[in-house]
Structures are given as structure tokens and as C-alpha cells.
Design an enzyme around this catalytic site. Structure first.
Site, mmCIF file in Angstrom:
data_model
loop_
_atom_site.group_PDB
_atom_site.id
_atom_site.type_symbol
_atom_site.label_atom_id
_atom_site.label_comp_id
_atom_site.label_asym_id
_atom_site.label_seq_id
_atom_site.Cartn_x
_atom_site.Cartn_y
_atom_site.Cartn_z
ATOM 1 N N CYS A 1 60.127 33.056 12.918
ATOM 2 C CA CYS A 1 58.720 32.626 12.822
ATOM 3 C C CYS A 1 58.415 31.731 14.028
ATOM 4 O O CYS A 1 59.136 30.756 14.271
ATOM 5 C CB CYS A 1 58.482 31.885 11.506
ATOM 6 S SG CYS A 1 58.927 32.876 10.060
ATOM 7 N N CYS B 1 58.293 27.713 13.933
ATOM 8 C CA CYS B 1 59.389 26.989 13.281
ATOM 9 C C CYS B 1 60.525 26.752 14.268
ATOM 10 O O CYS B 1 60.970 27.688 14.943
ATOM 11 C CB CYS B 1 59.885 27.799 12.083
ATOM 12 S SG CYS B 1 61.371 27.119 11.323
ATOM 13 N N CYS C 1 66.157 18.153 0.620
ATOM 14 C CA CYS C 1 65.802 19.421 1.252
ATOM 15 C C CYS C 1 67.050 19.874 2.004
ATOM 16 O O CYS C 1 67.548 19.155 2.873
ATOM 17 C CB CYS C 1 64.644 19.161 2.207
ATOM 18 S SG CYS C 1 64.159 20.580 3.185
ATOM 19 N N CYS D 1 68.352 30.636 11.747
ATOM 20 C CA CYS D 1 67.594 31.524 10.864
ATOM 21 C C CYS D 1 67.260 32.781 11.652
ATOM 22 O O CYS D 1 66.965 32.706 12.849
ATOM 23 C CB CYS D 1 66.309 30.837 10.405
ATOM 24 S SG CYS D 1 65.353 31.787 9.188
ATOM 25 N N GLU E 1 71.232 20.426 8.888
ATOM 26 C CA GLU E 1 70.663 19.151 8.470
ATOM 27 C C GLU E 1 70.126 19.222 7.048
ATOM 28 O O GLU E 1 69.815 20.298 6.533
ATOM 29 C CB GLU E 1 69.543 18.740 9.428
ATOM 30 C CG GLU E 1 68.439 19.765 9.512
ATOM 31 C CD GLU E 1 67.528 19.573 10.720
ATOM 32 O OE1 GLU E 1 68.010 19.147 11.778
ATOM 33 O OE2 GLU E 1 66.339 19.859 10.589
ATOM 34 N N ASN F 1 53.901 20.786 11.907
ATOM 35 C CA ASN F 1 54.693 19.814 12.631
ATOM 36 C C ASN F 1 55.058 20.504 13.949
ATOM 37 O O ASN F 1 55.922 21.372 13.955
ATOM 38 C CB ASN F 1 55.939 19.504 11.786
ATOM 39 C CG ASN F 1 56.680 18.287 12.266
ATOM 40 O OD1 ASN F 1 56.284 17.654 13.234
ATOM 41 N ND2 ASN F 1 57.767 17.973 11.589
ATOM 42 N N CYS G 1 62.470 20.677 9.852
ATOM 43 C CA CYS G 1 62.020 21.810 10.658
ATOM 44 C C CYS G 1 63.034 22.159 11.748
ATOM 45 O O CYS G 1 62.688 22.757 12.753
ATOM 46 C CB CYS G 1 60.640 21.545 11.241
ATOM 47 S SG CYS G 1 59.406 21.389 9.944
HETATM 48 N N1 SAH Z 1 62.936 30.309 5.318
HETATM 49 C C1 SAH Z 1 62.310 29.675 4.199
HETATM 50 C C2 SAH Z 1 62.642 28.226 4.019
HETATM 51 C C3 SAH Z 1 62.699 27.314 5.238
HETATM 52 S S1 SAH Z 1 61.330 26.497 5.898
HETATM 53 C C4 SAH Z 1 60.821 29.853 4.265
HETATM 54 O O1 SAH Z 1 60.326 30.289 5.303
HETATM 55 O O2 SAH Z 1 60.144 29.625 3.284
HETATM 56 C C5 SAH Z 1 60.438 25.634 4.677
HETATM 57 C C6 SAH Z 1 58.949 25.644 4.951
HETATM 58 O O3 SAH Z 1 58.617 24.910 6.153
HETATM 59 C C7 SAH Z 1 58.408 27.051 5.142
HETATM 60 O O4 SAH Z 1 57.217 27.216 4.424
HETATM 61 C C8 SAH Z 1 58.171 27.088 6.625
HETATM 62 O O5 SAH Z 1 57.231 28.067 6.973
HETATM 63 C C9 SAH Z 1 57.701 25.680 6.913
HETATM 64 N N2 SAH Z 1 57.757 25.304 8.330
HETATM 65 C C10 SAH Z 1 58.617 25.721 9.273
HETATM 66 N N3 SAH Z 1 58.342 25.168 10.469
HETATM 67 C C11 SAH Z 1 57.267 24.385 10.280
HETATM 68 C C12 SAH Z 1 56.496 23.538 11.144
HETATM 69 N N4 SAH Z 1 56.798 23.431 12.424
HETATM 70 N N5 SAH Z 1 55.477 22.853 10.592
HETATM 71 C C13 SAH Z 1 55.163 22.965 9.287
HETATM 72 N N6 SAH Z 1 55.854 23.744 8.428
HETATM 73 C C14 SAH Z 1 56.883 24.459 8.921
#
Ligand code: SAH
Length: 372
Positions: free
Chosen positions: A133, A136, A122, A129, A109, A317, A360
Site C-alpha cells: 500500500c 504505508c 498493537c 509486508c 515493532e 500519518n 506505521c
Molecule cells: N495489513 C493490515 C494491518 C496493518 S496496518 C491492514 O492493512 O489492515 C493497520 C492500519 O494502519 C491499516 O488500516 C493501515 O491501512 C493503516 N495505515 C498504514 N499506514 C498508515 C499511515 N501512514 N497513516 C495512517 N494509517 C496507516
């Protein structure tokens, strides 16, 4: 062994190769790519002009190429790598999330956001991935595969085309910013991401001619990747997803922290800042009662006060089924106040696209559930 079993053992599931695309190659290599189809090198330049300068996906208008050759040359040099499954919008149409199906059925997406002074897309750099984490959505399903430079660039060119064609309310505009904050860890797909960055920054007709400072590469903190980026000689904006200043919690929030600790990640970001002169950004998802205590803000303030970095707080989120939620407003305000008391610049990211689970991984995850 039965024939059926033999088949199973002889033929492990093979991924279909992603078709090659002009955007996979440097301008010099594009001539060889054209030659591989028996085409003269100048055809590559002509098609690059249609693709990057005119954002055209209608070969019938490519009048510098003989009419009967246009479609086949377009299919050879710019095969369609991403197919729109569905778009959903919110914020009165100013935010649009596109779900794309790749040639092998994999879903990714991208999210397009129009603001008063800029338009940002974005984009995804991987399907899924591998960084795992726990907060996420993308991390939950693991890594499906890397995207090719062509598949990444196609998301960007589609966004630039949507802007030029006036698809967003407010009329025709130009795509101004690209952030690698969709699905995937960009530095874990380094070469394809760098080719895509060059496709963004190279002047027309080799690329889109958007400045490197308008491109943000966001990483969990792969130190070897940040070091490589430092040597690259291209000044993109670096964002580091720190999420907490202490290794103890970070080991679980960002599991790669067991390999590279907070200190090492910040040192690598500092070296990048020193080389490029670009202030970097610390991404920090605010998770209620997990990483939003004032002592953590204090520790973060002390870590960052003498660094050329700014903090971008992202209200969590919540992903479906997660026990975690966003911080209370008063805790967020206190967190900001403490950081500012150290002179650290802080912004709280707006919650654009929240209703559509912007960026996300949640739309692709929902689609997958529907298909399963
Ligand atoms: N892998 C990279 C880029 C992808 S995510 C990274 O980790 O930086 C982009 C941003 O969104 C990252 O800072 C990630 O930690 C954040 N993110 C992921 N899931 C999220 C969520 N559920 N709520 C808020 N931020 C989130």
C-alpha cells in the site's frame, strides 16, 4: 567454476530457522514438544503456567521444577525470541513503542497504549509486508518474512508483563486489548496469527485468558482469509482497511484490490458478521485530496448504511518522502457529517503515538537506515 563462485551457487542464503517455542503449539502439542527434549508432558503445563499465568521470565523462581533444571527447561520450551533494541515513549509515557530484534537480526515493532479504561498493544504479524500500500511505511520495503506464533505471542506477553510490572505511568494494570495493526498483513500469515489468537484467548494456564472480542484482526481484505476466519469459530473483532469505496482508486491505494474488489471484501465481512454477530470496523486513512472528497463519503455512506459496520477514520500519518498528507480538518468534519447522515457510526482515531510514528513501520525503517 572458481571455488568462490561455486560457494555462491551451492549455498543460496538460508534463513536461520526460528527456534521453536511453547507458544507455537496447541496445549496438546506442547506435551509432545516437551517430550522432544526428553521431558515429561507435565513440564509443558508447568512452564505454560509460568509463562501465561504468571508472565514470568525468571526461571530461578519456578519452584515446582528442580533448581538445576530450570534454566535449561526455560531455554528449551521458552527460548527468548524477541530482544528489545529500544523503547521510545510519548504522551507522558502513556504510549510506548518497542523495537524488537528477532534471532536473525530482523526488526519489528509493537506499541503499547494506556487509556483511562484500557491498555492496548498493537503488534506485528510479519516483518515487513507484501501488500505494498503506497501510503504505508511498512509496505515500502516489502515482505521480509512471516513471524512465528512464538514471535507474535512474545510481543503480547511482553506487553502483558510490562502492564503487570507497572512499567507504564499509573501503576500496575492489566493488558486488555490486542490489535493486529502493527507491521504485516495478519491474514497472509494465517496459521501463526490464529495460534497467537488462541494463546491470547485460551484460559490460564494454556493462554492469557483475554476475551476474543478484545482482539482486533485488521486486514487489507484478503477474502480467502476472511472466509477462513469465519469458519474458525472465534469471535475476534474484524477490521477491514478499505480506504476508499470505489474500486478505481482502491486498485492503487490497496493493490490487492485488483484481486478482490470492494463488493467482495464487504460481502466476506458481512458473512463474518452474520456468523459471529460482531460488528466490523472499516479503517479509512484520510488522505488530503486523494480519498476525502464528499462524494466518496456519500458513496461510502450508501455502501454501509444497511451493514453492521462502523467507520474508523485515521488521519494519515505521512511516511518520509511521501507527497501525501492528512486531510484538512473541515474536509474531515464534512466526511464525518455525510457518513452520519446515513446513520453510519463513525469515530476518528486519536493520534496516539504520532510523534513516534506509532504503528506505521517507521521506527523499524529508521533503524534499518541507521544500520545500512
Ligand atoms: N495489513 C493490515 C494491518 C496493518 S496496518 C491492514 O492493512 O489492515 C493497520 C492500519 O494502519 C491499516 O488500516 C493501515 O491501512 C493503516 N495505515 C498504514 N499506514 C498508515 C499511515 N501512514 N497513516 C495512517 N494509517 C496507516
Amino acid at each position: 567454476m572458481s571455488d568462490e563462485l561455486k560457494l555462491v551457487f551451492d549455498e543460496p542464503p538460508q534463513r536461520k530457522k526460528v527456534p521453536k517455542h511453547l507458544a507455537d503449539f496447541s496445549p496438546a502439542e506442547r506435551k509432545e514438544f516437551a517430550a522432544s527434549f526428553g521431558l515429561p508432558g507435565y513440564r509443558a503445563s508447568q512452564v505454560a503456567t509460568h509463562y501465561f499465568s504468571h508472565l514470568s521470565n525468571d526461571p530461578s523462581t519456578w519452584s515446582d521444577i528442580p533448581a538445576e533444571m530450570r534454566q535449561s527447561i526455560a531455554d528449551q520450551l521458552t527460548p527468548k525470541l524477541i530482544n528489545l533494541v529500544r523503547s521510545i515513549t510519548c504522551d507522558n509515557g502513556m504510549t510506548r513503542k518497542d523495537l524488537w530484534k528477532l534471532h536473525d537480526g530482523v526488526l519489528v515493532e509493537s506499541v503499547l497504549m494506556r487509556y483511562t479504561d484500557r491498555v492496548t498493544v498493537c503488534i506485528s504479524s510479519q516483518a515487513g509486508c507484501g501488500m505494498n500500500c503506497p501510503f504505508c511505511a511498512t509496505g515500502q520495503a516489502g515482505l521480509t518474512r512471516n513471524l512465528s506464533a512464538g514471535e507474535i505471542t512474545e510481543q503480547i506477553v511482553a506487553a502483558a508483563r510490562a502492564c503487570a510490572d507497572g512499567e507504564l505511568p499509573g501503576g500496575a494494570t492489566r493488558l486488555s486489548n490486542i490489535v493486529f495493526m502493527g507491521m504485516g498483513e495478519p491474514l497472509a500469515n494465517y496459521n501463526a496469527v490464529m495460534r497467537s489468537v488462541r494463546n491470547i484467548t485460551d484460559p490460564n494456564p494454556d493462554g492469557l485468558g483475554i476475551s476474543a472480542r478484545s482482539v482486533t484482526v485488521s486486514t487489507v481484505g484478503l477474502v480467502n482469509g476472511i472466509e477462513k476466519l469465519t469458519e474458525e469459530g472465534i469471535s475476534v473483532t474484524l477490521a477491514v482497511s478499505l480506504h476508499t469505496p470505489d474500486d478505481e482508486l482502491r486498485d492503487s491505494l490497496v493493490p490487492i484490490n485488483s484481486r478482490w474488489k470492494v463488493k467482495e471484501v464487504l460481502a466476506a465481512a458481512d458473512a463474518y458478521e452474520k456468523k459471529t454477530g460482531r460488528r466490523y470496523s472499516i479503517e479509512y486513512a484520510m488522505i488530503r485530496d486523494i480519498n476525502d472528497q464528499s462524494w466518496r463519503s456519500d458513496l461510502l455512506g450508501r455502501l454501509l448504511k444497511n451493514r453492521n459496520a462502523h467507520v474508523n477514520l485515521i488521519p494519515l500519518n505521512p511516511t518520509p518522502g511521501s507527497k501525501w498528507t492528512a486531510s484538512r480538518p473541515q474536509d474531515e468534519a464534512e466526511f464525518v457529517r455525510i457518513l452520519e447522515s446515513y446513520g453510519v457510526p463513525v469515530t476518528v482515531r486519536d493520534t496516539r503515538g504520532r510523534e513516534i510514528d506509532g504503528a506505521c513501520g517507521q521506527l523499524a525503517a529508521a533503524e534499518k537506515t541507521r544500520e545500512d
